[in-house]
Design a protein around this motif. Structure first.
Motif, PDB file in Angstrom:
ATOM      1  N   ALA A  25      45.589  89.991 -29.041  1.00 21.34           N
ATOM      2  CA  ALA A  25      44.885  90.950 -28.187  1.00 21.34           C
ATOM      3  C   ALA A  25      45.790  92.036 -27.633  1.00 21.34           C
ATOM      4  N   GLN A  26      47.065  91.725 -27.429  1.00 24.28           N
ATOM      5  CA  GLN A  26      47.963  92.692 -26.770  1.00 24.28           C
ATOM      6  C   GLN A  26      48.193  93.950 -27.618  1.00 24.28           C
ATOM      7  N   TYR A  27      47.935  93.881 -28.937  1.00 26.91           N
ATOM      8  CA  TYR A  27      48.204  95.034 -29.817  1.00 26.91           C
ATOM      9  C   TYR A  27      46.962  95.922 -29.874  1.00 26.91           C
ATOM     10  N   SER A  28      46.617  96.455 -28.722  1.00 26.17           N
ATOM     11  CA  SER A  28      45.327  97.120 -28.541  1.00 26.17           C
ATOM     12  C   SER A  28      45.426  98.636 -28.441  1.00 26.17           C
ATOM     13  N   ASN A  29      46.632  99.175 -28.561  1.00 24.40           N
ATOM     14  CA  ASN A  29      46.804 100.627 -28.535  1.00 24.40           C
ATOM     15  C   ASN A  29      46.841 101.137 -29.970  1.00 24.40           C
ATOM     16  N   LEU A  30      45.902 102.012 -30.296  1.00 21.38           N
ATOM     17  CA  LEU A  30      45.735 102.498 -31.664  1.00 21.38           C
ATOM     18  C   LEU A  30      46.181 103.945 -31.779  1.00 21.38           C
ATOM     19  N   SER A  31      46.934 104.214 -32.820  1.00 25.67           N
ATOM     20  CA  SER A  31      47.293 105.585 -33.182  1.00 25.67           C
ATOM     21  C   SER A  31      47.157 105.697 -34.690  1.00 25.67           C
ATOM     22  N   TYR A  32      46.585 106.803 -35.166  1.00 26.19           N
ATOM     23  CA  TYR A  32      46.476 106.959 -36.619  1.00 26.19           C
ATOM     24  C   TYR A  32      46.413 108.437 -36.981  1.00 26.19           C
ATOM     25  N   TYR A  33      46.766 108.699 -38.237  1.00 23.30           N
ATOM     26  CA  TYR A  33      46.639 110.035 -38.803  1.00 23.30           C
ATOM     27  C   TYR A  33      45.602 109.961 -39.915  1.00 23.30           C
ATOM     28  N   GLY A  34      44.454 110.579 -39.682  1.00 17.88           N
ATOM     29  CA  GLY A  34      43.353 110.533 -40.639  1.00 17.88           C
ATOM     30  C   GLY A  34      42.157 111.239 -40.044  1.00 17.88           C
ATOM     31  N   ARG A  35      40.977 110.909 -40.515  1.00 19.01           N
ATOM     32  CA  ARG A  35      39.770 111.572 -40.011  1.00 19.01           C
ATOM     33  C   ARG A  35      39.276 110.913 -38.719  1.00 19.01           C
ATOM     34  N   GLY A  36      38.887 111.743 -37.760  1.00 15.86           N
ATOM     35  CA  GLY A  36      38.406 111.243 -36.486  1.00 15.86           C
ATOM     36  C   GLY A  36      37.853 112.403 -35.667  1.00 15.86           C
ATOM     37  N   PRO A  37      37.634 112.168 -34.357  1.00 15.51           N
ATOM     38  CA  PRO A  37      37.906 110.916 -33.632  1.00 15.51           C
ATOM     39  C   PRO A  37      36.762 109.908 -33.752  1.00 15.51           C
ATOM     40  N   TRP A  38      35.547 110.362 -34.119  1.00 19.87           N
ATOM     41  CA  TRP A  38      34.424 109.439 -34.212  1.00 19.87           C
ATOM     42  C   TRP A  38      34.415 108.748 -35.562  1.00 19.87           C
ATOM     43  N   GLU A  39      33.579 107.720 -35.668  1.00 21.62           N
ATOM     44  CA  GLU A  39      33.509 106.963 -36.923  1.00 21.62           C
ATOM     45  C   GLU A  39      33.115 107.883 -38.074  1.00 21.62           C
ATOM     46  N   ASN A  40      33.607 107.552 -39.266  1.00 20.97           N
ATOM     47  CA  ASN A  40      33.264 108.335 -40.452  1.00 20.97           C
ATOM     48  C   ASN A  40      33.368 107.463 -41.698  1.00 20.97           C
TER      49      ASN A  40
ATOM     50  N   THR B 295      32.575 114.880 -43.252  1.00 17.01           N
ATOM     51  CA  THR B 295      33.008 116.277 -43.232  1.00 17.01           C
ATOM     52  C   THR B 295      33.084 116.850 -41.816  1.00 17.01           C
ATOM     53  N   SER B 296      32.447 116.201 -40.849  1.00 17.83           N
ATOM     54  CA  SER B 296      32.563 116.678 -39.463  1.00 17.83           C
ATOM     55  C   SER B 296      33.709 115.996 -38.718  1.00 17.83           C
ATOM     56  N   SER B 297      34.436 115.125 -39.413  1.00 13.24           N
ATOM     57  CA  SER B 297      35.582 114.426 -38.823  1.00 13.24           C
ATOM     58  C   SER B 297      36.839 114.991 -39.457  1.00 13.24           C
ATOM     59  N   PHE B 298      37.654 115.658 -38.664  1.00 15.92           N
ATOM     60  CA  PHE B 298      38.783 116.393 -39.225  1.00 15.92           C
ATOM     61  C   PHE B 298      40.051 115.545 -39.217  1.00 15.92           C
ATOM     62  N   ILE B 299      40.895 115.769 -40.230  1.00 16.40           N
ATOM     63  CA  ILE B 299      42.155 115.038 -40.323  1.00 16.40           C
ATOM     64  C   ILE B 299      43.079 115.493 -39.200  1.00 16.40           C
ATOM     65  N   GLY B 300      43.599 114.530 -38.478  1.00 17.80           N
ATOM     66  CA  GLY B 300      44.509 114.832 -37.384  1.00 17.80           C
ATOM     67  C   GLY B 300      45.114 113.556 -36.854  1.00 17.80           C
ATOM     68  N   LEU B 301      45.882 113.691 -35.778  1.00 13.86           N
ATOM     69  CA  LEU B 301      46.514 112.553 -35.107  1.00 13.86           C
ATOM     70  C   LEU B 301      45.618 112.133 -33.944  1.00 13.86           C
ATOM     71  N   TYR B 302      45.205 110.877 -33.939  1.00 15.96           N
ATOM     72  CA  TYR B 302      44.283 110.368 -32.921  1.00 15.96           C
ATOM     73  C   TYR B 302      44.865 109.133 -32.246  1.00 15.96           C
ATOM     74  N   ASN B 303      44.616 109.012 -30.951  1.00 14.66           N
ATOM     75  CA  ASN B 303      45.069 107.871 -30.159  1.00 14.66           C
ATOM     76  C   ASN B 303      43.885 107.321 -29.373  1.00 14.66           C
ATOM     77  N   ASP B 304      43.776 106.008 -29.309  1.00 20.50           N
ATOM     78  CA  ASP B 304      42.665 105.394 -28.577  1.00 20.50           C
ATOM     79  C   ASP B 304      43.032 103.937 -28.313  1.00 20.50           C
ATOM     80  N   GLU B 305      42.185 103.252 -27.545  1.00 20.89           N
ATOM     81  CA  GLU B 305      42.285 101.815 -27.389  1.00 20.89           C
ATOM     82  C   GLU B 305      41.267 101.147 -28.308  1.00 20.89           C
ATOM     83  N   VAL B 306      41.649 100.005 -28.838  1.00 20.61           N
ATOM     84  CA  VAL B 306      40.783  99.300 -29.781  1.00 20.61           C
ATOM     85  C   VAL B 306      39.410  99.043 -29.168  1.00 20.61           C
ATOM     86  N   LYS B 307      39.355  98.742 -27.881  1.00 21.86           N
ATOM     87  CA  LYS B 307      38.073  98.399 -27.248  1.00 21.86           C
ATOM     88  C   LYS B 307      37.055  99.535 -27.323  1.00 21.86           C
ATOM     89  N   ASN B 308      37.523 100.767 -27.571  1.00 22.76           N
ATOM     90  CA  ASN B 308      36.621 101.917 -27.656  1.00 22.76           C
ATOM     91  C   ASN B 308      36.175 102.230 -29.081  1.00 22.76           C
TER      92      ASN B 308
END
Length: 250
Positions: free
Chosen positions: A103-118, A124-137
């Protein structure tokens, strides 16, 4: 746990319309039966130590190969390959792997399409970029009936870290798709009949359920009473292989 093969998704309303939960049901349990036929450990080279594990997926009688290269910096390059040649099997809902992190590994960072689900046919409405969020969201809670949710496509790398910044990084050797959720597929899978579940019925988990995929079937939606996703968003090939690198972030 270490990444293991996984081929199923929790059916969407569109999936029920085109009978996916019934027609593709063999893939729901295809990951559960695994027999190791052969393990080959090669000599150490300047690139690292190579280990090849040849499985049979016994529920569907299909060969599945994992090639591990333990690299000199401690990272592991993993290649997962499947060959369906000569097998009379329906298309896969997903070609990928799954693992669970504490559970402790709950901080998410990724480079890809976001920020919403896709998804492959809905991105096509989710643009490639750097996104950060918590897994719970990451899970999409506002569907009236729970189903597959929270996915990301065209991803180059993903990091899951704890409060001290330590954790795991996955780097694709080709674009990946992934989800990192506090919800297991099994807990939102209605089976072959559409249960009228609601978000309040979902059992969440403290662990991070991490899907590292090559691709997932498109979600379709030309209509919701029989239309399939468009052909190019179906997983109908006889052979699939993809690679990624697992690294510890310390």
């Amino acid at each position: 746990n270490f990444p293991e093969p996984y081929f199923w998704r929790a059916p969407t309303d569109n999936d029920f319309g085109n009978k996916m939960p019934y027609n593709l049901a063999v893939w729901r349990t295809a990951h559960l039966g695994r027999k190791v036929n052969k393990v080959t450990v090669h000599d150490q080279t300047e690139n690292g130590l190579s280990v090849k594990v040849e499985f049979e997926l016994t529920n569907i009688h299909v060969p599945y190969i994992l090639d591990y290269l333990i690299q000199n910096d401690g990272s592991i390059r993993l290649t997962a390959s499947i060959d369906l040649t000569g097998k009379d099997l329906p298309e896969m809902p997903r070609y990928g792997m799954r693992m669970e992190l504490p559970a402790q590994y709950s901080n998410l960072s990724y480079y890809g399409r976001g920020p919403w689900e896709n998804y492959s046919d809905r991105n096509t409405s989710s643009f490639i970029g750097l996104y950060n969020d918590e897994v719970k969201n990451q899970f999409t809670w506002d569907y009236i009936r729970p189903q597959e949710a929270g996915y990301k496509t065209d991803v180059r790398w993903i990091k899951l870290t704890n409060a001290e910044g330590k954790g795991l990084e996955v780097e694709g050797l080709q674009p990946l798709s992934f989800s990192a959720l506090n919800v297991r597929t099994e807990d939102i899978d209605s089976g072959t009949g559409k249960k009228q579940q609601h978000p309040t019925d979902i059992k969440t988990t403290k662990e991070v359920i991490f899907h590292i995929d090559y691709k997932q079937r498109g979600v379709g939606g030309d209509d919701s009473w029989g239309a399939y996703p468009h052909e190019k968003y179906l997983l109908k090939d006889k052979k699939y292989s993809y690679s990624y690198i697992l690294k510890l972030i310390d």
